[in-house]
Enzyme design. Structure first.
Site, short mmCIF file in Angstrom:
data_model
loop_
_atom_site.label_atom_id
_atom_site.label_comp_id
_atom_site.label_asym_id
_atom_site.label_seq_id
_atom_site.Cartn_x
_atom_site.Cartn_y
_atom_site.Cartn_z
N ASP A 72 5.71 108.46 34.91
CA ASP A 72 5.14 108.08 36.20
C ASP A 72 6.15 107.37 37.10
O ASP A 72 5.82 107.04 38.23
CB ASP A 72 3.94 107.16 35.99
CG ASP A 72 2.83 107.84 35.23
OD1 ASP A 72 2.44 108.95 35.62
OD2 ASP A 72 2.37 107.27 34.23
N ASP A 75 -2.79 107.07 36.25
CA ASP A 75 -2.39 107.85 35.09
C ASP A 75 -3.43 107.56 33.99
O ASP A 75 -4.12 106.53 34.05
CB ASP A 75 -1.00 107.42 34.64
CG ASP A 75 -0.57 108.11 33.37
OD1 ASP A 75 -0.69 109.34 33.29
OD2 ASP A 75 -0.12 107.42 32.44
N ASP A 94 2.18 104.03 33.71
CA ASP A 94 2.85 103.28 32.64
C ASP A 94 4.36 103.25 32.77
O ASP A 94 5.04 102.74 31.89
CB ASP A 94 2.45 103.83 31.26
CG ASP A 94 2.91 105.27 31.05
OD1 ASP A 94 3.56 105.82 31.95
OD2 ASP A 94 2.61 105.84 29.99
#
Length: 748
Positions: A629, A439, A625
């Site tokens: 996600d 990410d 994080d």
């Protein structure tokens, strides 16, 4: 206080999904077989959901349905299995472990001293048997050896005798049973041979067997102690009290359990911060090495976050509590370490099953060896000596240590690198990885935004805006406060929800907030975004002056480019999956040199990409994080999350890494490969040792003394192989990427 006087129900705490939880310290756990006996025994009780034993700390964690089984019944079942339980308290447990270590050392010293003296007497007998020793002298030396050996075995063998007796009394076998049988048979046979005036006795074999076994057990005890010190070091960072500031301004020291979120606490100079919170007033420097991994003192002021366990410098701070005792980052770190050490990987389960089967196999092999030699025409005494050698040489101590020794060392190394495991088999799965999905926001970048332009210290309007920003907790306001170094808030500030802040300064209106709130033109906004793709804008307007736009962007982690290059050179396929805008993701990918990237990804799209890769046979590591996600983190083969993610207990990741750097991701992958290799090597060492040693012992070429030395050597071999993980990790990794990091920082 005895077990029966203790109110065990008072030590029960609420668990998950309506269950209850209890932690116990259990005496008498010596090997992997003991762990299996306890876990299987407790799971036979109704309502038991999980029972996990930590071999290192001898801690038992039990979760169960209280309406089906009581706490007293769990303790009673442990007693029936031959184990004594205590409420788990780190201080008292450490005291018991230190006492055990001293006892092992005394037993080791006694057996070593006695063994040397018996060996001297035996040398005289061996040489005399080859020359002209008289039967009377030989018998005298044998009885003198017996006089030394019998009390020595009774004293130095207590750790093994006690464990074996408890196991047999509970109707089970453990690794100490064959040891005790071997020692007892060796001593008894030697006494019989001495009474019969035989040429040979084996007192030195029994005593030296105990000596070698005690060496291995003492080293194992010390290694566990070093592992416990990680958790003890973390626990030592935790404050027990906090200085609570009451509404009337009075300051009173209270237990940490009395502090709640929203309270205001005082942190004096030189004290550890007792809670997670945000600084309301005061300026100081904080040693945040626990969180960031950096030992450099970090300046803190109003609006900045501090964590429990970090050390305050010379300043005095007033901190508004966000997470109190039990919910702080420090508490979560402790819980993650405990969860990782109690969980079991595939290799641990294999070793546990093998160790459980070993005890009956060992006794069966020794009995068959004895019967085989008798049938071959050998006298019962030499046949028994060979059987004793088989009994000793096949003891599965090396197998029991093969996996835990590596896990202990690997967990310590990962902790030193700023990685906290949340899953027992995370090391195993990390070693399989060939593809990494990142990410962007909060993972490749830092969570706190930074001002894109430099600050003019003489800019009065900007200085006033920084003081106005002290009245807001918005991330962009906090970034402006940090950039301007503002310390004194402006009076009479009003906040317009969803828009910004305003106040009067010298009769003129000062506004801070969105471009729309500050009446910035569309042309200004478009120009600012073109200059800073993907940036967030904060507007300032003072009086009749036109609005000013400040661009903020989450900067890349300082070593992101170096780590990405390192991972690519190691052969990993890298992708960036981000929900951010296309310009922001494209700019990040270009700086990092990642060619495969996707922007505007929603959680379902990330999952779809993850499943696509896994369907093609890829083993995927997801680094995110833990917010949008979370589904991808849970669905990946293995996952990592930064400490800045949403509350750690809510993270779906298998491991969490600390600090502002990305290097722990590369460290986790490198160490996992080394750890898996060491585990496989240890299992092969155990297997090859038995393949070679057992036939030699069955053939009668090994004495009990040689068997004891070989068995101890195999245990030391797997321990030494595990300790190889620590060799060469310090300096080599610390500076490996320094030139690349400096080059990236210079470019920025």
């Amino acid at each position: 206080m005895t077990v029966h006087q203790r109110d065990w129900q008072a030590f029960v705490t609420p668990g998950e999904d309506g269950a209850v939880h209890m932690d116990l310290a259990v005496d008498g756990i010596t090997c992997a077989a003991c762990m299996g006996d306890i876990e299987r025994g407790l799971k036979r009780l109704p309502g038991i959901r999980t029972a996990r034993v930590n071999l290192t700390s001898q801690r038992l964690a039990v979760d169960w349905s209280q309406d089906q089984t009581g706490a007293d019944e769990i303790v009673a079942e442990l007693e029936r299995l031959g184990y004594k339980a205590h409420p788990f308290d780190p201080a008292s447990q450490k005291e018991r472990q230190d006492k055990t270590g001293k006892q092992l050392l005394r037993c080791l010293a006694v057996s070593g001293f006695a063994g040397m003296n018996i060996m001297l007497l035996s040398v005289s007998v061996w040489s005399g048997n080859a020359t002209d020793i008289t039967p009377e002298t030989r018998d005298f030396f044998h009885w003198l050896s017996a006089l030394i050996a019998l009390p020595t075995v009774a004293y130095s063998g207590r750790p093994f005798f006690r464990s074996a007796f408890n196991a047999l009394a509970a109707g089970r076998l453990n690794m100490d049973v064959p040891i005790v049988i071997g020692v007892t048979l060796a001593v008894a046979l030697s006494v019989v041979q001495t009474i019969q005036h035989q040429h040979h006795a084996y007192f030195e074999s029994a005593v030296m067997l105990l000596f070698f076994l005690l060496v291995g057990r003492y080293l194992d005890h010390n290694m566990r102690g070093r592992t416990r010190s990680f958790a003890e070091n973390i626990a030592a960072l935790k404050a027990e009290v906090a200085a609570l500031i009451h509404p009337d301004g009075a300051v009173r020291e209270v237990p940490l359990s009395k502090i709640a979120a929203g309270d205001l606490v005082l942190v004096s100079g030189g004290e550890r911060v007792p809670v997670d919170g945000v600084v309301e007033t005061g300026v100081s420097e904080i040693d945040q090495s626990l969180v960031t991994g950096e030992s450099v003192l970090v300046p803190v002021a109003a609006g900045q976050r501090v964590y429990a366990g970090t050390l305050n410098g010379a300043g005095v701070l007033q901190v508004r509590v966000q997470a109190a005792s039990g919910a702080t980052l420090l508490d979560e770190a402790n819980r993650l370490l405990e969860a990782a050490s109690q969980a079991k990987s595939k290799y641990v389960r294999i070793a546990d099953r093998a160790a459980r089967l070993y005890a009956p196999l060992v006794h069966g092999a020794a009995a068959l060896t004895f019967l085989g030699w008798l049938l071959a025409g050998l006298d019962w005494q030499p046949a028994l000596i060979i059987a004793i050698s088989v009994l000793i040489i096949t003891c599965p101590c090396a197998l029991g240590l093969a996996v835990p020794a590596v896990q202990v060392v690997a967990s310590g190394q990962l902790f030193r690198c700023g990685i906290l495991l949340n899953s027992g088999d995370a090391i195993e799965r990390l070693s399989d990885i060939d593809t990494i999905l990142f990410d962007k926001t909060g993972t490749l970048t830092l969570t706190e935004p930074d001002l894109c332009s430099s600050i003019d210290p003489d800019d009065e309007t900007l200085a006033l805006a920084g003081r106005l920003a002290l009245a807001s907790r918005h991330p962009l306001s906090a970034a402006l406060v940090k950039a301007t170094g503002a310390l004194q808030p402006l009076p009479d500030v009003s906040e317009i929800s969803g828009a910004g802040l305003e106040t009067l300064v010298a009769g003129q209106r000062l506004r801070l907030g969105s471009p729309l709130f500050c009446e910035a033109s569309d042309e200004q906004v478009e120009a600012a975004l073109q200059s800073n793709p993907g940036a967030s804008l904060l507007a300032i307007r003072f009086g009749a002056d036109p609005a000013r736009l400040l661009a903020f962007r989450q900067r890349l982690r300082p070593d992101a480019r170096a780590v990405v290059d390192q991972l690519k050179s190691a052969g990993y396929a890298l992708e960036i999956l981000s929900g951010d805008t296309k310009p922001a993701v494209a700019d990040c990918a270009a700086v990092l040199g990642v060619s495969d990237w996707r922007s505007g990804m929603k959680p379902a799209q990330k999952i779809a990409r993850l499943e696509e890769l896994q369907a093609s046979g890829r083993k995927v590591l997801m680094v995110g994080d833990g917010l949008n996600d979370a589904p991808a983190l849970a669905g990946a083969h293995v996952s990592l999350s930064p400490v800045s993610a949403v509350h750690l207990s809510q993270a779906a990741a298998d491991a969490v890494f600390l600090g502002d750097k990305l290097q722990p991701v590369a460290d986790a992958l490198r160490l996992s490969k080394r750890a898996r290799a060491a585990i496989e090597q240890n299992l092969w060492i155990s297997v090859v040792y038995n393949i070679i040693a057992v036939p030699i012992a069955v053939a009668g070429f090994v004495t009990p003394l040689m068997a004891a030395a070989a068995m101890s050597a195999s245990s030391l071999a797997v321990t030494a192989n595990a300790l190889k993980l620590r060799w060469g990790e310090g300096g080599r990794n610390a500076g490996a990427n320094a030139p690349a990091v400096r080059q990236q920082q210079a470019a920025e």
